[in-house]
Every structure is written in structure tokens, then in C-alpha cells.
Design a protein around this motif. Structure first.
Motif, mmCIF file in Angstrom:
data_model
loop_
_atom_site.group_PDB
_atom_site.id
_atom_site.type_symbol
_atom_site.label_atom_id
_atom_site.label_comp_id
_atom_site.label_asym_id
_atom_site.label_seq_id
_atom_site.Cartn_x
_atom_site.Cartn_y
_atom_site.Cartn_z
ATOM 1 N N TYR A 66 23.501 16.625 31.816
ATOM 2 C CA TYR A 66 24.501 15.597 32.074
ATOM 3 C C TYR A 66 25.294 15.294 30.818
ATOM 4 N N VAL A 67 26.468 14.713 31.039
ATOM 5 C CA VAL A 67 27.344 14.268 29.963
ATOM 6 C C VAL A 67 27.806 12.859 30.290
ATOM 7 N N VAL A 68 27.942 12.041 29.247
ATOM 8 C CA VAL A 68 28.448 10.682 29.397
ATOM 9 C C VAL A 68 29.780 10.593 28.658
ATOM 10 N N VAL A 69 30.830 10.140 29.372
ATOM 11 C CA VAL A 69 32.133 9.935 28.748
ATOM 12 C C VAL A 69 32.613 8.520 29.067
ATOM 13 N N GLU A 70 33.264 7.928 28.072
ATOM 14 C CA GLU A 70 33.798 6.584 28.244
ATOM 15 C C GLU A 70 34.963 6.407 27.274
ATOM 16 N N ASP A 71 36.118 6.090 27.812
ATOM 17 C CA ASP A 71 37.295 5.808 26.981
ATOM 18 C C ASP A 71 37.542 6.864 25.905
ATOM 19 N N GLY A 72 37.422 8.129 26.263
ATOM 20 C CA GLY A 72 37.704 9.202 25.318
ATOM 21 C C GLY A 72 36.556 9.585 24.405
ATOM 22 N N ASN A 73 35.411 8.965 24.600
ATOM 23 C CA ASN A 73 34.238 9.270 23.771
ATOM 24 C C ASN A 73 33.159 9.953 24.591
ATOM 25 N N VAL A 74 32.620 11.028 24.046
ATOM 26 C CA VAL A 74 31.451 11.681 24.636
ATOM 27 C C VAL A 74 30.245 11.022 23.987
ATOM 28 N N HIS A 75 29.510 10.248 24.771
ATOM 29 C CA HIS A 75 28.368 9.524 24.231
ATOM 30 C C HIS A 75 27.090 10.363 24.231
ATOM 31 N N GLY A 76 27.086 11.445 24.948
ATOM 32 C CA GLY A 76 25.921 12.320 24.945
ATOM 33 C C GLY A 76 26.110 13.456 25.924
ATOM 34 N N ILE A 77 25.536 14.587 25.574
ATOM 35 C CA ILE A 77 25.495 15.732 26.481
ATOM 36 C C ILE A 77 24.126 16.365 26.295
ATOM 37 N N TYR A 78 23.415 16.506 27.396
ATOM 38 C CA TYR A 78 22.025 16.957 27.338
ATOM 39 C C TYR A 78 21.785 18.020 28.406
ATOM 40 N N THR A 79 21.034 19.043 28.032
ATOM 41 C CA THR A 79 20.672 20.112 28.965
ATOM 42 C C THR A 79 19.167 20.324 28.910
ATOM 43 N N SER A 80 18.572 20.515 30.063
ATOM 44 C CA SER A 80 17.140 20.797 30.134
ATOM 45 C C SER A 80 16.816 22.028 29.298
ATOM 46 N N PRO A 81 15.729 21.985 28.549
ATOM 47 C CA PRO A 81 15.353 23.162 27.743
ATOM 48 C C PRO A 81 15.175 24.419 28.591
ATOM 49 N N ASP A 82 14.799 24.260 29.850
ATOM 50 C CA ASP A 82 14.605 25.412 30.728
ATOM 51 C C ASP A 82 15.912 26.083 31.131
ATOM 52 N N TYR A 83 17.046 25.405 30.890
ATOM 53 C CA TYR A 83 18.336 25.925 31.323
ATOM 54 C C TYR A 83 19.337 26.034 30.185
ATOM 55 N N ARG A 84 18.855 26.017 28.956
ATOM 56 C CA ARG A 84 19.752 26.144 27.806
ATOM 57 C C ARG A 84 20.364 27.536 27.763
ATOM 58 N N ARG A 85 21.571 27.587 27.227
ATOM 59 C CA ARG A 85 22.298 28.845 27.023
ATOM 60 C C ARG A 85 22.650 29.565 28.331
ATOM 61 N N GLU A 86 22.797 28.774 29.409
ATOM 62 C CA GLU A 86 23.195 29.350 30.695
ATOM 63 C C GLU A 86 24.555 28.837 31.161
ATOM 64 N N GLY A 87 25.255 28.118 30.291
ATOM 65 C CA GLY A 87 26.594 27.662 30.610
ATOM 66 C C GLY A 87 26.696 26.268 31.203
ATOM 67 N N PHE A 88 25.582 25.593 31.395
ATOM 68 C CA PHE A 88 25.632 24.267 32.006
ATOM 69 C C PHE A 88 26.313 23.248 31.093
ATOM 70 N N ALA A 89 25.966 23.223 29.817
ATOM 71 C CA ALA A 89 26.576 22.265 28.889
ATOM 72 C C ALA A 89 28.071 22.525 28.760
ATOM 73 N N ARG A 90 28.455 23.777 28.680
ATOM 74 C CA ARG A 90 29.882 24.109 28.601
ATOM 75 C C ARG A 90 30.596 23.632 29.864
ATOM 76 N N SER A 91 30.009 23.852 31.018
ATOM 77 C CA SER A 91 30.621 23.395 32.274
ATOM 78 C C SER A 91 30.747 21.879 32.305
ATOM 79 N N LEU A 92 29.736 21.186 31.793
ATOM 80 C CA LEU A 92 29.805 19.725 31.739
ATOM 81 C C LEU A 92 30.914 19.258 30.800
ATOM 82 N N LEU A 93 31.031 19.896 29.651
ATOM 83 C CA LEU A 93 32.065 19.508 28.698
ATOM 84 C C LEU A 93 33.458 19.801 29.253
#
Length: 151
Positions: A70-97
Motif C-alpha cells: 500500500y501507499v499513503v498520499v496526502e496533499d502531494g506527500n507520500v507518507h509511506g509505501i510498503y510491500t510484503s517481503p513475499d512480493y518484493r521486486r515484482e512490480g507492486f510498489a512501482r504500480s502503487l507509486l
């Protein structure tokens, strides 16, 4: 693996909190002394329910069987982006961003800004963000990143 991105609902908060803790543990354990990030893993982010309820936007990436980031955005700020360790490097974080960038464009924000731990610097740079300074990231060294948003 197909990725679905959706807005979080209040019933997602407990599982997203577990995901956040797992992601921090996985990203930081090989880089920092455990004492430096233990509180982040042990302490819930009290802002998450507030963001889910509407003060921000929480976008969730999921497969057909589970939420994986998941990713949290508010007023132009990304407050966090987190990916499960089991799914790292599979494009999920990039898709969220990318979804966060579309959200920013839909809201006429001129840029996205994030303070990220040093272990995430390469990810943000690969996604077209520019390092513009340094700041504290929950008690760890962080880098401030920005990206201009096209409307």
C-alpha cells in the motif's frame, strides 16, 4: 501476476498494519542495528486509520488472494509505501507509486514529495524521483525525493 489497485477501507487497517511491520523489518534488518528500527516495527502507525477514513488516500495493491502493498498520499506527500517481503521486486510498489502519481494529477498537485529511508533511495530514483535533500525518516537517515506531476 495481475495487480489490482484500489482504495483502502477501514476493515483493511489491521492487515495493512501487519504488512507495514513486515516490510520495515525486511527492508531494515540487513542495514540497520535492530535497536534503530525496533520501535517502528513494534508500534502501530496511529495515522493509518485517519488516512483510510479520508484525510489522505490509501491505495492498496492486491493479487487475487491477498493485499501485498500500500501507499499513503496526502496533499502531494507520500507518507509511506510498503510491500510484503513475499512480493518484493515484482512490480507492486512501482504500480502503487504510479497510481499515486495518477491520483496526484487528478487532484492537480504539481509534485509528489516523499521522505524515504536510505534503503529505499534506489527505488525512488528508478521511479523518476529526484533527491532534493535529507531528513529524518522515523529516527533513521532519510532522503527527500520529489517528482513533478503532469496534469
Amino acid at each position: 501476476m495481475p495487480i489490482t489497485i484500489r482504495e483502502a477501507a477501514s476493515e483493511d487497517v489491521p492487515s495493512l498494519e501487519i504488512l507495514r511491520r513486515q516490510a520495515i523489518e525486511a527492508a531494515c534488518s540487513d542495514v540497520y542495528d535492530r535497536e534503530r528500527f525496533a520501535d517502528l516495527v513494534a508500534t502501530p502507525d496511529d495515522r493509518l486509520p485517519m488516512w483510510v477514513e479520508g484525510s489522505g488516500t490509501v491505495l492498496v495493491a492486491e493479487t487475487s488472494i491477498t493485499s501485498v502493498g500500500y501507499v499513503v498520499v496526502e496533499d502531494g506527500n507520500v507518507h509511506g509505501i510498503y510491500t510484503s517481503p513475499d512480493y518484493r521486486r515484482e512490480g507492486f510498489a512501482r504500480s502503487l507509486l504510479e497510481a499515486a502519481q495518477r491520483h496526484a494529477g487528478d487532484h492537480n498537485w504539481s509534485h509528489l514529495r516523499a521522505v524515504a529511508p536510505e534503503v529505499s533511495a534506489g527505488f525512488f530514483e528508478a521511479c523518476g524521483f529526484t533527491a532534493v535533500g535529507t531528513d529524518d525518516w522515523h529516527g533513521l537517515p532519510g532522503t527527500v525525493f520529489e517528482k513533478q506531476i503532469e496534469p
